[in-house]
Design a protein around this motif. Structure first.
Motif, PDB file in Angstrom:
ATOM      1  N   GLU A   1      74.168  56.938  14.992  1.00  0.00           N
ATOM      2  CA  GLU A   1      73.512  57.011  13.670  1.00  0.00           C
ATOM      3  C   GLU A   1      72.230  56.202  13.626  1.00  0.00           C
ATOM      4  O   GLU A   1      71.359  56.450  12.819  1.00  0.00           O
ATOM      5  N   PHE A   2      72.160  55.160  14.479  1.00  0.00           N
ATOM      6  CA  PHE A   2      70.965  54.306  14.447  1.00  0.00           C
ATOM      7  C   PHE A   2      69.710  55.113  14.707  1.00  0.00           C
ATOM      8  O   PHE A   2      68.627  54.688  14.375  1.00  0.00           O
ATOM      9  N   SER A   3      69.889  56.276  15.318  1.00  0.00           N
ATOM     10  CA  SER A   3      68.690  57.028  15.665  1.00  0.00           C
ATOM     11  C   SER A   3      67.924  57.423  14.422  1.00  0.00           C
ATOM     12  O   SER A   3      66.706  57.452  14.431  1.00  0.00           O
ATOM     13  N   CYS A   4      68.642  57.712  13.373  1.00  0.00           N
ATOM     14  CA  CYS A   4      67.952  58.130  12.147  1.00  0.00           C
ATOM     15  C   CYS A   4      67.940  57.028  11.109  1.00  0.00           C
ATOM     16  O   CYS A   4      67.095  57.012  10.234  1.00  0.00           O
ATOM     17  N   LYS A   5      68.942  56.127  11.228  1.00  0.00           N
ATOM     18  CA  LYS A   5      69.042  55.117  10.183  1.00  0.00           C
ATOM     19  C   LYS A   5      69.280  53.769  10.871  1.00  0.00           C
ATOM     20  O   LYS A   5      70.418  53.388  11.113  1.00  0.00           O
TER      21      LYS A   5
END
Length: 1647
Positions: free
Chosen positions: A1299-1303
């Motif tokens: 998820e870190f990729s977008c957030k």
């Protein structure tokens, strides 16, 4: 008959014949009588007088026949011839009388001799026998008796009893005869009581009577003053009386005690000043006669002075002589007696010569001075009168003089002077002789009686006592004699000394005073001894000087006692001031206030030499008078300007201040001699007995104390005489140094503390010289065997440590250095003292002191460790440690740490010998302690003593590790851990417990405390101009370094020595403490410390409990994944502990484990250790990564390297705890991993850690996190079934990362800038640090890859199925997919798509498999939504997207649709209906092209996803007409969709035609053209599909709708757009398949 003729011729012949006959002794008694009668007649006729005398003489001398009357007649005859007118006859007769008297007595003596053998002589009794009682006497005796009796009668002018016929008689002649008898025949009187009776009854009263005129006479008194005329004294009689008295006293003293008392009192009276000169002269001569007979004087003393109610005769005689001498100096011009008395009572404080005006009397110049006394203007010459020791009188021999002679000036003085000298000489030689005898008899000297005078009761009892008490009696007499005479003697001698101008006379006086002083000393008569010494002392000093020093009561004095002659009424005369003496020296007085100069005369120097002589020869009897003597010498030495030089000898030196000392050449030559005598004086102290030596030392000490008092409060040159002489005395008495060492050094130590620098410098010089001399002296027994003495000698050196003056301490240390250099090898038990001296140097005592002390220590460590007792090694360690703590000089501290290392090396090399010796010593001490019943107390008890030594060393280094100075801490820390590392194996196993707890942990505690409380202020520079690196510019940072070093050291020891530590009982407790320290360091707010803590953590975790070869683990020892370690890899040993050791003691290990392999520690315990480590790790992780509540500039955020290291620890740790690792733990781990990855980076560190934005690279931390998860999943993979339930958790974790990729994750409330905004070139220097969020995309993407991999492996696992992992994956991917172009990185959604496709390709079959179980029910809608969001994204492609890119992206969309067509739709019957419906709708939507309005006209043709639409359409169609349709419903849906599509196509075409017509020449809008083209393409696609499909699958209605399109298409031919035309062409071509000839049944091709 012939004589009767009276013819001269005949008479002569006859007398000759008679003489001839008599000489042949042929005369009978009767004949003799006749002869005498005949002679009488001749006498009466005055014939042949001389011949007569001759005849009588012959008659009486040749035989003894003449007796009684005949004899008396003969004697009378001679007397009568004496008084003729003829001078010759007179004289001859006088001679004859004398001879005859002698003959009579000689006969008696002969008679006694004859009878001696026959009759025992009766014992003499002093009784009152009757004088008539002569019958008892023998004939000759009787004659003698009668003769003597008559002589007395005659002198007394009475009638004789026996000498009948006497006509006249003179007193003078009578007295002469009496004197000759008494003098020649004393034994007669002493042996026969009749004669003694005569003496008492007749002679003495007679003498007393005759003396009366002399007594009553007063010279110069007028006759009117007395009523009766006084008879004048008559010289001849007086003189003869005195002679008689002399004889009486000399010969018959024992008989006439009382009478002699009277005589002596008279003699004394005759000396009075009011008596005539001649009388005084003869009296003095008489007294002189007595003075040369010491035994007689002794008798006087016994008989009078020592009796209670008697006159003190002896004292009176001496005092009279004294007064006599004084009176001679005070002859009053008027003769008024009053002056005499006045002068006599003037009891002055002593007499001293004063310097004359030095010019008055030149010594040279041919003037010969008469020897003389001079006093207050009275000048009395000294005449040479007698030979010393004999009393040859002048005036007592003038028997022919009738008138008193004139007496030359100075005669009486000279005689009196000699009286004194002889008196002293006599008494002293007698008493000394007797003393000597007594001492040889006793062999032991009895102590002098304490009280000088003894009371009479005691005396009586003594006289009654027996022989044993003889000495006590005689001693009492000697004391009485001295006590009686000393005052008078002293008064007289002092006066004479003062008045003397003659060197010889002075010498004699001084000699008398000296002998008296010595005698008093020997008899123990302190007062008198001191008085004589005082006199000599005063003589040595200048005139008024002496009064202040010796007799003082004033405050400015030196002496604390005043030596006055107490209780004695002595007449002393105040000193004169004008005696003419040559001045030989001028110097400074020794006093507190500077006074002028004082002058010394030659007489002073003479006295000084006497004083030296006294001290030299009679030192043993001086006792307390040493003080006087030394005080005087000190003053003289000062005035003469002698200064001390090495060894305490005095050399002539210049005075430091004031007018310089002036010395004449005369005294200059004397000075070396005096200095020499002074030295010899103290050298001779070696011959004194112990008591006297103590007196000497005490005197020197008190003298020194006075000098110290004077030197207080001023910087004048002090008097160093006493200190110098103490040194000299100590040096010569080395052989018995023990008895004087304490008082000597005790005093010198006080001197060392004196504020006057010169004074204390000499004190220290003396003290150190003595100590060095004492140590080098060859004592017997030698020092090595006499430890007590050695310690005694060294003790003052230790005492000096209590003194704060740096100069003294420097001397002390120099002394130590010299002792080490000369005696270092033989110090033995003295080592603790010597080391103590070095150790006593305090920090505040200046650099040079510390340097010198340290020099000593270096010498000890380099040269003397092997020679000292091993028990001292601990002190060496302490001392070296204390130098480390000194902060004066950094180099010394650092060098001392080096010394500690050398010492440890020495311990290591000599370990066995040291250990043996210490154990022996320990046993001895233990025994002593048990005997005393006390507990043996030493540091680190009960470890064995050798180990204690090591522990002390470690403890010292430990103290240095927390020194305030960073350099010292660093050096000490390195040394401590090196020593423990290199030499620790020497310790007993049990001692390690102490090392761990008391040394290592204690140190860690202190370092931790100091570090956490250290100052955060910036340090500007490191002293001097040293610049400090910014990483060390606060105390806190410097402490951080120490903490790092310490923690690393302890961890290393735990690592390398684990095999020793683990068997100790409380290893697990120690482990916990260590972990606690690691934790607190790791959580400290200093990145250096925290990182190092983790490094240490890694180090201790690399250790595994020792395993026997048999149970080597099958699993690989370490993790297979390469662990990137930022800290530089730690070469940790694997599971088997390496036994190969670098130190040379590999073999010695047998000591601990008896050559067996170490015992395997309990598995359980081991596990506990690892779990403890896990807990610590968890605490560190959770604490350090927990976001702070508030943020400001100073908020501490952990660094990337720290976090990386932290996470890197996990894989290694996990290997040990995997067996018990459960979900909770996994959750905890997850939290930490998540938080760690979320931590932002400080913008100024980012360039070093972050890849540049464009590169897709992971940071080390992110790698580590993934590695950790990788390790976990691999472990689960090979682990037991029950571990597999952890898979879902791992998926969750990874998906969270995806998820870190977008957030990107938030770190608490911290505002981070996106990395793109924090471009490095824009960071301004020194701007406040910003926090930059990492680029998480690569990480998220890598995580996604891992997810896919993992899913591929685990899709079928029960847990994975049950926990809806697939759904979660889809749900996670939905985010980037829906964002698509809005994703931070374009790669993200592409990867997401590919991942989705991979996952679905594996997951969908599984899902279909479990369709019935309903476990995947919730997944379908999620998946549908995901497809929907991705394929019909709301995000707009970026403007700069190239056509190729667009086409590539479109192909991705196509892939998705393909997946749907291959993986989903064919299995529609296993899939929920709603899902299929959603898919159909979606395909439908995709196949009808919806244009985006943002395209520019030019691009529109490409931007339409034609491929995609086509794919959708085909899929839709394929699915619609597929024979797979199982349910009418599905078919219905697709047919519905088709009809909608066809209807829509129709509409579009119609509208286009309309618009085309209306627009005329204007081209239509781009999108409309695009739309029409798409419709045309769709139509051609549809016809293609229909053709491919089985005809039975196609609904007739559909055909109808398709064919109905044809006319509309034809209408479009008119359009002007080339694109439309080409599309139209394609659409129309397929219609040819419908162009068939009509079937027979059908009338028309179209309905």
């Amino acid at each position: 008959m012939g004589c009767g003729t009276k013819e001269p011729k005949i008479t002569q012949l006859c007398l000759a014949a008679i003489q001839r006959l008599m000489s042949h002794e042929v005369v009978s008694e009767t004949a003799a009588g006749n002869i005498i009668n005949m002679l009488w007649q001749l006498m009466e006729n005055s014939l042949e007088e001389l011949k007569l005398l001759q005849t009588v003489l012959v008659l009486l001398t040749t035989n003894t026949v003449v007796h009684d009357e005949a004899l008396s007649k003969a004697i009378v005859l001679c007397f009568r011839l004496h008084f003729t007118k003829d001078n010759i006859t007179n004289n001859t007769a006088a001679a004859t009388v004398r001879q005859v008297v002698t003959v009579v007595f000689e006969r008696m003596v002969a008679e006694d001799e004859r009878h001696r053998d026959i009759v025992e002589q009766p014992v003499l009794v002093q009784g009152n026998s009757n004088r008539r009682c002569v019958s008892t006497l023998k004939p000759c005796a009787k004659d003698a008796y009668m003769l003597f009796q008559d002589l007395c009668q005659l002198v007394n002018a009475d009638a004789p009893y026996w000498l009948v016929g006497m006509t006249e008689m003179t007193r003078t002649f009578g007295l002469e005869l009496l004197e000759s008898v008494l003098n020649d025949f004393p034994q007669v009187f002493l042996q026969h009581q009749e004669f003694s009776f005569l003496l008492k009854e007749r002679v003495c009263p007679l003498v007393i009577k005759l003396f009366s005129p002399n007594i009553k006479f007063r010279q110069g008194s007028s006759s009117s003053s007395s009523p009766a005329p006084v008879e004048k004294p008559y010289f001849p009689i007086c003189m003869r009386l005195l002679r008689v008295v002399s004889v009486l006293i000399k010969q018959f003293y024992s008989l006439l005690v009382t009478e002699c008392e009277i005589f002596l009192s008279l003699l004394v009276k005759f000396l009075d000043a009011d008596k005539p000169q001649w009388l005084r002269a003869v009296a003095v001569e008489s007294i002189h006669r007595l003075c040369v007979q010491p035994q007689l004087l002794r008798s006087f003393c016994q008989s009078y002075d020592m009796k209670q109610h008697s006159t003190k005769v002896f004292r009176d005689i001496v005092n009279a002589l004294g007064s006599f001498i004084q009176s001679l100096f005070l002859v009053p011009p008027t003769g008024n007696p009053a002056t005499t008395n006045q002068a006599g009572n003037n009891n002055a404080g002593g007499s001293v010569s004063a310097p004359a005006n030095s010019g008055m009397l030149g010594i040279g110049g041919g003037v010969t001075l008469l020897p003389a006394f001079e006093y207050r203007g009275t000048w009395i010459p000294i005449l040479t009168i007698t030979v010393q020791g004999s009393a040859k009188a002048t005036y007592l021999e003038m028997l022919d003089k009738v008138e008193p002679p004139t007496i030359p000036e100075g005669y009486a003085m000279s005689v009196a002077f000699h009286c004194l000298l002889d008196l002293v000489r006599g008494i002293t030689s007698m008493i000394e002789g007797e003393l000597g005898e007594a001492e040889t008899e006793c062999q032991t000297t009895t102590e002098a009686a304490s009280s000088p005078t003894q009371s009479s009761e005691q005396q009586e009892s003594q006289s009654a006592s027996d022989q044993m008490d003889k000495e006590i009696v005689s001693r009492a007499v000697w004391e009485e004699m001295v006590n009686a005479c000393w005052c008078g003697l002293l008064a007289a001698l002092s006066l004479l000394l003062d008045a003397s101008t003659d060197e010889a006379a002075t010498e004699n006086i001084l000699k008398a005073e000296l002998t008296m002083a010595a005698l008093c000393g020997r008899l123990g008569l302190v007062t008198s001894r001191d008085a004589f010494i005082t006199a000599i002392c005063k003589g040595s000093l200048p005139p008024h000087y002496a009064l202040t020093v010796l007799n003082t009561t004033t405050a400015a004095t030196l002496s604390n006692k005043s030596y006055s002659i107490q209780g004695q009424s002595v007449m002393m005369i105040s000193p004169s001031s004008e005696s003419h003496q040559q001045v030989v020296a001028v110097g400074q007085p020794l006093a507190v206030q500077p006074q002028g100069t004082v002058m010394l005369t030659s007489k002073n120097i003479q006295c000084m030499r006497t004083l030296l002589n006294l001290a030299h020869c009679h030192g043993a009897v001086l006792g307390t008078s040493w003080q006087l003597v030394l005080a005087t010498l000190q003053h003289l030495v000062w005035i003469l300007g002698l200064k001390p030089s090495s060894g305490g000898t005095l050399k002539p030196g210049r005075a430091v201040e004031g007018p310089s000392t002036v010395l004449t050449t005369a005294v200059m030559t004397d000075l070396p001699v005096i200095s020499n005598i002074l030295s010899r004086l103290f050298e001779s102290s070696q011959y004194l007995d112990d008591v006297s030596l103590h007196h000497l030392i005490n005197a020197l000490c008190s003298l020194s104390l006075e000098a110290m008092d004077m030197a207080y409060g001023n910087n004048k040159e002090p008097s160093l005489f006493a200190v110098a002489k103490l040194l000299e005395t100590g040096l010569v008495n080395m052989h018995r140094i023990e008895i004087l060492w304490r008082p000597l050094t005790g005093h010198l130590l006080e001197v060392c503390q004196h504020p006057n620098s010169r004074m204390r410098e000499w004190g220290a010089e003396a003290l150190t010289s003595l100590i060095k001399a004492g140590l080098t002296f060859s004592h017997d027994p030698p020092l090595s065997q006499n430890q007590r003495l050695q310690l005694l000698l060294l003790n003052p050196l230790k005492e000096m440590s209590g003194i704060n003056h740096p100069d003294i301490r420097l001397k002390q240390l120099e002394c130590v250095l010299q002792i080490l250099q000369s005696q270092g090898d033989s110090l033995g038990p003295g080592w603790p003292l010597v080391l103590g001296v070095m150790g006593a140097i305090r920090n505040d005592q200046g650099e040079s002191l510390i340097r010198t002390a340290f020099q000593c220590l270096q010498l000890v460590v380099t040269d003397f460790l092997p020679t000292m007792p091993c028990t001292c090694l601990q002190i060496v360690v302490d001392v070296a440690g204390s130098f480390g703590l000194h902060n004066q000089e950094l180099n010394i501290s650092l060098t001392s740490i080096g010394l500690l290392w050398n010492i440890s090396d020495y311990f290591f090399q000599r370990g066995e010998t040291i250990e043996k010796e210490l154990n022996k010593e320990e046993a001895a001490q233990q025994k002593q302690a048990e005997e005393k019943g006390v507990v043996l107390n030493r540091p680190f008890h009960p470890a064995p003593p050798f180990d204690c030594l090591w522990l002390c060393l470690y403890a010292k280094l430990g103290e240095l590790c927390v020194d305030p100075r960073p350099a010292v801490r660093k050096s000490a820390g390195q040394t401590l851990f090196s020593t423990i590392g290199a030499h620790g194996t020497l310790l007993q196993h049990s001692t390690w417990h102490t090392v761990v707890w008391k040394v290592l942990f204690h140190l860690l505690d202190r370092v931790r405390e100091s570090s956490t409380t250290a100052d955060k202020e910036k340090i500007e520079s490191g002293g001097g101009n040293i610049l400090i690196h910014h990483s060390r510019d606060t105390a806190e940072k410097q402490w951080a370094e120490t903490w790092v070093l310490t923690l690393a050291g302890v961890a290393r020891i735990f690592n390398t020595r684990r095999y020793l530590l683990q068997p100790l009982g409380d290893f697990s407790r120690a482990w916990d403490v260590l972990l606690d320290h690691i934790q607190s360091a790791a959580l400290s707010k200093n990145s250096e410390v925290s990182l190092a803590a983790l490094k240490s953590f890694q180090e201790i975790l690399q250790i595994v409990s020792p395993v026997r070869d048999s149970d080597k683990p099958e699993t690989p020892p370490a993790v297979n994944v390469p662990v990137p370690v930022l800290l530089g890899s730690i070469s940790g040993p694997g599971l088997s502990r390496p036994f190969v050791r670098t130190d040379s003691i590999g073999e010695r290990l047998g000591r601990y484990n008896n050559s067996e392999p170490p015992v395997v520690t309990d598995e359980l315990e081991d596990l506990n250790l690892w779990w403890a480590a896990w807990n610590t790790w968890y605490r560190i992780g959770s604490e350090s990564t927990k976001p702070p509540i508030t943020f400001d500039k100073l908020t501490f955020i952990p660094s990337q390297p720290f976090l990386t290291a932290l996470i890197q620890i996990f894989p290694a740790l996990y290997q040990h705890i995997k067996s018990g690792f459960n979900m909770d733990d996994l959750q905890k781990l997850g939290v930490i991993l998540h938080s760690a990855v979320s931590v932002p980076i400080s913008s100024d560190a980012s360039p070093f850690i972050l890849p540049s934005y464009t590169e897709a690279v992971l940071t080390s931390l992110q790698e580590a996190v993934l590695t950790a998860l990788d390790v976990l999943q691999k472990a689960i993979c090979v682990g037991p079934e029950n571990m597999q339930i952890m898979y879902p958790a791992i998926f969750d974790q990874l998906l969270a990362f995806v998820e870190f990729s977008c957030k990107p994750p938030q770190y608490g409330q911290l505002e981070t800038k996106h990395i793109a905004n924090a471009k490095y070139n824009q960071i301004q220097l020194f701007a406040p640090a910003e926090w930059v969020a990492l680029n998480y995309v690569p990480f998220a993407e890598r995580s996604l890859e891992v997810v896919v991999d993992l899913y591929q492996k685990t899709a079928c696992h029960k847990a994975v199925v049950n926990e809806k992992v697939l759904q979660n994956i889809i749900k996670t991917l939905r985010v980037p997919l829906s964002l698509k172009y809005s994703c931070p990185s374009e790669s993200t959604w592409k990867l997401a798509v590919s991942s989705l496709l991979k996952v679905l390709s594996i997951g969908l079959p599984v899902a279909r498999q479990h369709a019935s179980s309903g476990k995947f029910d919730s997944m379908w809608p999620e998946l549908a939504n995901t497809f929907e969001d991705f394929l019909f994204t709301k995000s707009i492609p970026p403007d700069n997207l190239s056509i190729q890119e667009f086409q590539r992206n479109e192909s991705i969309d196509v892939e998705v649709v393909q997946l749907i067509s291959t993986e989903i739709l064919p299995y529609a019957n296993f899939i929920p209906k709603e899902f299929v419906g959603q898919i159909m709708t979606m395909l439908n939507k995709g196949s009808i092209h919806s244009q985006s309005s943002s395209f520019t006209e030019a691009e529109i043709d490409i931007r339409l996803r034609e491929e995609f639409s086509k794919m959708c359409f085909e899929t839709l169609l394929q699915f619609s007409f597929s024979n797979k349709v199982t349910t009418p419903q599905e078919g219905y849906i697709s047919r519905m969709a088709l009809s909608v599509l066809l209807k829509r196509s129709q509409d579009v075409l119609h509208r286009y035609i309309e618009d085309e017509r209306l627009s005329g020449k204007c081209p239509l809008p781009r999108q409309q053209v695009t739309e029409i083209i798409f419709v045309l393409k769709a139509v051609s696609t549809l016809i293609d599909s229909l053709k491919k499909t089985q005809p039975e699958n196609v609904d007739g209605n559909t055909w109808a709708q398709v064919i109905a399109l044809y006319p509309t298409l034809v209408e479009c031919i008119t359009c002007s757009s080339a694109e439309v035309c080409s599309a139209l062409k394609e659409a129309l071509v397929p219609f040819k398949d419908f162009m068939q000839p009509p079937a027979s049944k059908v009338q028309n091709g179209e309905s």
